[in-house]
Scaffold this active site. Structure first.
Site, PDB file in Angstrom:
ATOM      1  CB  SER A 215      -0.927  -0.046   1.228  1.00 52.98           C
ATOM      2  OG  SER A 215      -1.828   1.023   1.230  1.00 52.98           O
ATOM      3  NE  ARG A 381      -8.327   7.861   1.676  1.00 51.55           N
ATOM      4  CZ  ARG A 381      -7.829   9.036   1.315  1.00 51.55           C
ATOM      5  NH1 ARG A 381      -8.016   9.477   0.093  1.00 51.55           N
ATOM      6  NH2 ARG A 381      -7.129   9.762   2.167  1.00 51.55           N
ATOM      7  CB  VAL A 503      -5.730   3.257   9.270  1.00 51.90           C
ATOM      8  CG1 VAL A 503      -5.306   2.899  10.681  1.00 51.90           C
ATOM      9  CG2 VAL A 503      -6.406   2.060   8.613  1.00 51.90           C
ATOM     10  CD  GLU A 504      -5.290   3.063   3.344  1.00 48.79           C
ATOM     11  OE1 GLU A 504      -6.290   3.208   2.615  1.00 48.79           O
ATOM     12  OE2 GLU A 504      -4.428   2.213   3.140  1.00 48.79           O
ATOM     13  N   GLY A 505      -7.224   7.869   6.738  1.00 53.41           N
ATOM     14  CA  GLY A 505      -8.238   8.914   6.818  1.00 53.41           C
ATOM     15  C   GLY A 505      -9.419   8.408   7.614  1.00 53.41           C
TER      16      GLY A 505
END
Length: 816
Positions: A215, A381, A503-505
């Site tokens: 990722s 994402r 996570v990831e926003g």
């Protein structure tokens, strides 16, 4: 009513016909969005036919002169542009936001935002599977790793087993996205997603461990932005697991806000006369940091002596730091909800690295770090966490469906109760819909698209729908779900759920700020052009965008009203069969969404950005339009399978119900000058009377629930790709075996029950009844053995783990 003049038409048609033609022409022109030249020409024909007088022609000519002559119209546009600038009407965009907006690309979300989606394009986008090589990897190495990973064992040892780590290295799982020329596997986004999904369905720690190197991180950034020297050095080592990567972005006071980064790098000239960077940082939540050998680092770079001649503040930059470098401290671990994947803080104190070697992209990469991260996130994402959510939901579908057959209450499998059918159907519907969206999104990513809004939609909705699915699964399994141990199939996935949400926003931010907040700028056909034109003082570009925007608004007013009145039928459909009515509804929803969004943007301006409850509701509509589109693509791409109709209808009716809820909330909550009363009153009442959908029917709820409880090809397709162990000692294997045996014995068990009710067999234990039934030749001895075997497997499947006090204390110590 009399026309003010009747002219040429008077001798041809009656007045009512002229008025009818006029109204129909206006509706036709508005609905199909004809350009201003055709409006002008049509108006001239009508005025001529009606015998318009001189004054009318002069007025009409003035309108043509003002709006039909570009040079003249630009004078008006210039005045509008100055007025908007003075009022600070359009939203101000920070440098961080601008880089995020510029980073991604626009894909089919632009169609949905337009109010007039091009369904030929939407349905022609690819819905890919896997190549033969990729499928072989899934069936071979991926299955082998999952077989070697015991979920309970991972949580007891607080790590993957040495055997699992060795297999990950042997088969180069950390190199899935690395091109083959550097020793990686060179897999597509589809394959990356499928592998991560399968790993996650076997064990949360395994999924996270495989996900992170593939990722956002050193490999992803090097592939796209690294120098050839950096690629040649690091990529083969990352692919072979000689290097273990981590990426350090998040700080105690900086997550999605790059402007708040405190990590700092200062350029200085070393004793060897080469430019170097002295770094200091404090990061947290960094996955794989405790075992990493190379750390990707995001920081703000400064050049106080202006060595590079670019000023003293150079912006966010990304660099690669060997963790063996003096001053790096990755020796601590976090404990994220007891899920024992490697995650911890990272500290750096006066860490010195070579500028050209360390900065990703060398000197050319200085100050481009945030753009690099946003471009990578725009794609990433849409892969990892959507895979976790999708395959997690499919696992819950398989587990909950089997348990609903095996577990009995009041002498019946609990799956026969409507109270259980409702959550089973939700799980099944979400699984069908999420797999559609996962594959459809990966199709775009495979081709190199980076649709930032779509991937944000996927991350948010996949993790949120999985949260609902796992909650439903926990409810259905009850005590079997909450009692941890080797037999438990869901507990660790349930515990892990908030991590994906965060996570990831974080999902709250993703929904309220990214999907619609940034999406309204990125996906709207005209807004970003208007903002850029104003920033560049380009009146010509602003004129084109502004009047294009007005034309779109006019068209969507007509489309919204007419499609609402006809329930979408006026839009037609590019496909036949069961999907056609949903295509028409989607055209209706898109037009209503677009005009409501434009009214809000037009009347609220930049303040809309701060109305996050409003933007969140717009995001819900936008999200479900995309998920519905992907579901239609799946149904059509898979050949309109008749047996999948209940799953398809359930998913689509859910999508439109969720849109309807969000529309009604907007009509009630929007406070727009002049028209709020109209939205709350007539429009809101009409919306509730003329709903997009009331949700799935009871019949489809029953049918979807039966799919989950029926072994066979359809259930296998619905749960395709998850880890299904060969061993019946694993939780899924045990449940599947018991379910099949229970169904095979169901008819015979029913025969026994009827005989008991008829008084032919005694009431009491099953063993007594079976013996009596064999004696009376109601069933054969072999059939009795089949029932006994099924009951034994059923009993085994519903048992939960228990521990002696010593075992429990040992387990608790390991877990803490």
């Amino acid at each position: 009513m009399n026309l003010p003049y009747y002219g040429f038409f008077e001798n041809l048609v009656p007045e009512w016909a002229v008025l009818t033609v006029l109204v129909l022409a206006i509706l036709h022109f508005g609905f199909y969005g004809y350009g201003i030249r055709l409006w002008i020409l049509a108006a001239a024909v009508f005025l001529y036919g009606c015998g318009a007088g001189v004054a009318t022609w002069i007025g009409w000519g003035a309108v043509v002169f003002l709006f039909g002559v570009p040079l003249v119209r630009r004078v008006l546009s210039g005045g509008v542009m100055k007025m908007l600038e003075a009022l600070q009407f359009l939203p101000t965009i920070s440098k961080t936001e601008q880089e995020a907006i510029d980073a991604g690309t626009t894909w089919i979300e632009g169609e949905l935002f337009s109010g007039r989606p091009n369904f030929k394009r939407i349905l022609s986008e690819s819905y890919p599977g896997l190549t033969a090589e990729e499928q072989a990897f899934i069936d071979g190495p991926a299955q082998e790793v999952c077989d070697a990973t015991l979920d309970w064992d991972v949580f007891q040892r607080r790590d993957l087993s040495p055997e699992t780590w060795a297999l990950l290295k042997k088969h180069r799982f950390f190199g899935m996205i690395i091109p083959k020329e550097y020793g990686g596997l060179g897999f597509s986004a589809s394959a990356n997603s499928a592998v991560v999904g399968k790993m996650s369905s076997a064990n949360a720690v395994l999924g996270i461990t495989v996900m992170v190197p593939n990722s956002l991180g050193p490999a992803e950034l090097l592939i796209h932005y690294g120098t050839e020297e950096q690629k040649n050095h690091y990529l083969p080592r990352l692919a072979s697991h000689e290097e273990i990567p981590a990426f350090a972005l998040t700080e105690p006071n900086a997550g999605s806000d790059a402007g708040a980064l405190a990590a700092k790098g200062v350029i200085f000239k070393g004793e060897d006369a080469r430019l170097k960077i002295r770094l200091n940082w404090s990061k947290r939540y960094i996955t794989l940091a405790p075992i990493s050998t190379v750390l990707g680092l995001a920081f703000k770079l400064y050049d106080p002596e202006n060595h590079l001649g670019q000023g003293t503040s150079l912006g966010v930059t990304c660099a690669l730091i060997p963790t063996s470098t003096p001053g790096v401290d990755n020796g601590h671990r976090h404990d994220p909800l007891g899920i024992p994947f490697y995650n911890g803080p990272s500290y750096g104190h006066d860490v010195e690295v070579d500028l050209e070697t360390a900065v990703i992209g060398g000197a050319a990469g200085i100050g481009r770090g945030w753009r690099m991260l946003m471009e990578s996130l725009a794609a990433g994402r849409g892969i990892s966490l959507p895979a976790v959510g999708t395959f997690g939901s499919k696992k819950v579908a398989r587990v909950a469906g089997a348990h609903a057959v095996v577990r009995k209450q009041f002498g019946l499998s609990i799956g026969k109760f409507e109270g259980i059918e409702e959550p089973l159907a939700r799980i099944g519907g979400y699984s069908y819909l999420l797999e559609a969206a996962r594959r459809y999104t990966n199709g775009a990513l495979n081709k190199g698209a980076k649709p930032a809004v779509v991937t944000a939609i996927m991350k948010y909705n996949a993790t949120e729908l999985f949260r609902k699915a796992i909650d439903d699964g926990m409810d259905i399994l009850g005590g079997n779900a909450i009692s941890r141990g080797p037999r438990n199939a869901l507990a660790h996935a349930y515990i892990n759920t908030p991590i994906g949400i965060t996570v990831e926003g974080a999902n709250i931010l993703t929904r309220t700020l990214i999907i619609f907040g940034q999406g309204a700028i990125r996906s709207h056909p005209w807004v970003l052009q208007e903002i850029n034109a104003m920033a560049e003082k380009d009146v010509k570009a602003f004129d084109k965008a502004f009047f294009g925007h007005i034309g779109m608004v006019v068209q969507n007013v007509f489309r919204s009203v007419l499609l609402s009145v006809t329930r979408g039928h006026l839009a037609g459909s590019v496909v036949g069969g069961p999907a056609s009515r949903y295509v028409r509804k989607l055209a209706w929803a898109s037009a209503s969404f677009s005009i409501l969004a434009d009214m809000s943007l037009g009347l609220m301006g930049g303040t809309l950005k701060r109305k996050e409850m409003i933007t969140g509701r717009f995001a819900d509509i936008f999200s479900w339009m995309y998920l519905a589109s992907a579901t239609i693509v799946r149904f059509e791409s898979e050949g309109r399978r008749n047996e999948d109709l209940p799953l398809f209808r359930y998913s689509m009716d859910t999508a439109f119900m969720r849109m309807q809820i969000a529309f009604d909330e907007l009509y009630s909550s929007l406070r727009l000058p002049v028209i709020s009363w109209f939205l709350r009153g007539p429009v809101g009442i009409w919306s509730r009377m003329n709903r997009l959908s009331a949700g799935p029917t009871d019949g489809d709820i029953h049918r979807v629930a039966r799919v989950l409880q029926t072994p066979g090809e359809q259930r296998d397709r619905l749960t395709d790709g998850i880890y299904v162990p060969a061993s019946a000692e694993r939780p899924i294997g045990r449940l599947d075996r018991a379910m099949i045996a229970s169904i095979q014995a169901e008819e015979l068990t029913s025969t026994i029950k009827h005989a008991v009710k008829a008084g032919k067999l005694p009431r009491g234990g099953i063993e007594v009844q079976l013996a009596a039934a064999v004696d009376q030749k109601i069933i054969t001895k072999e059939q009795a053995e089949l029932i006994q075997h099924a009951e034994m497997l059923r009993d085994d499947a519903v048992h939960v783990d228990s521990f002696t006090l010593a075992e429990y204390l040992k387990t608790s110590i390991h877990h803490s």
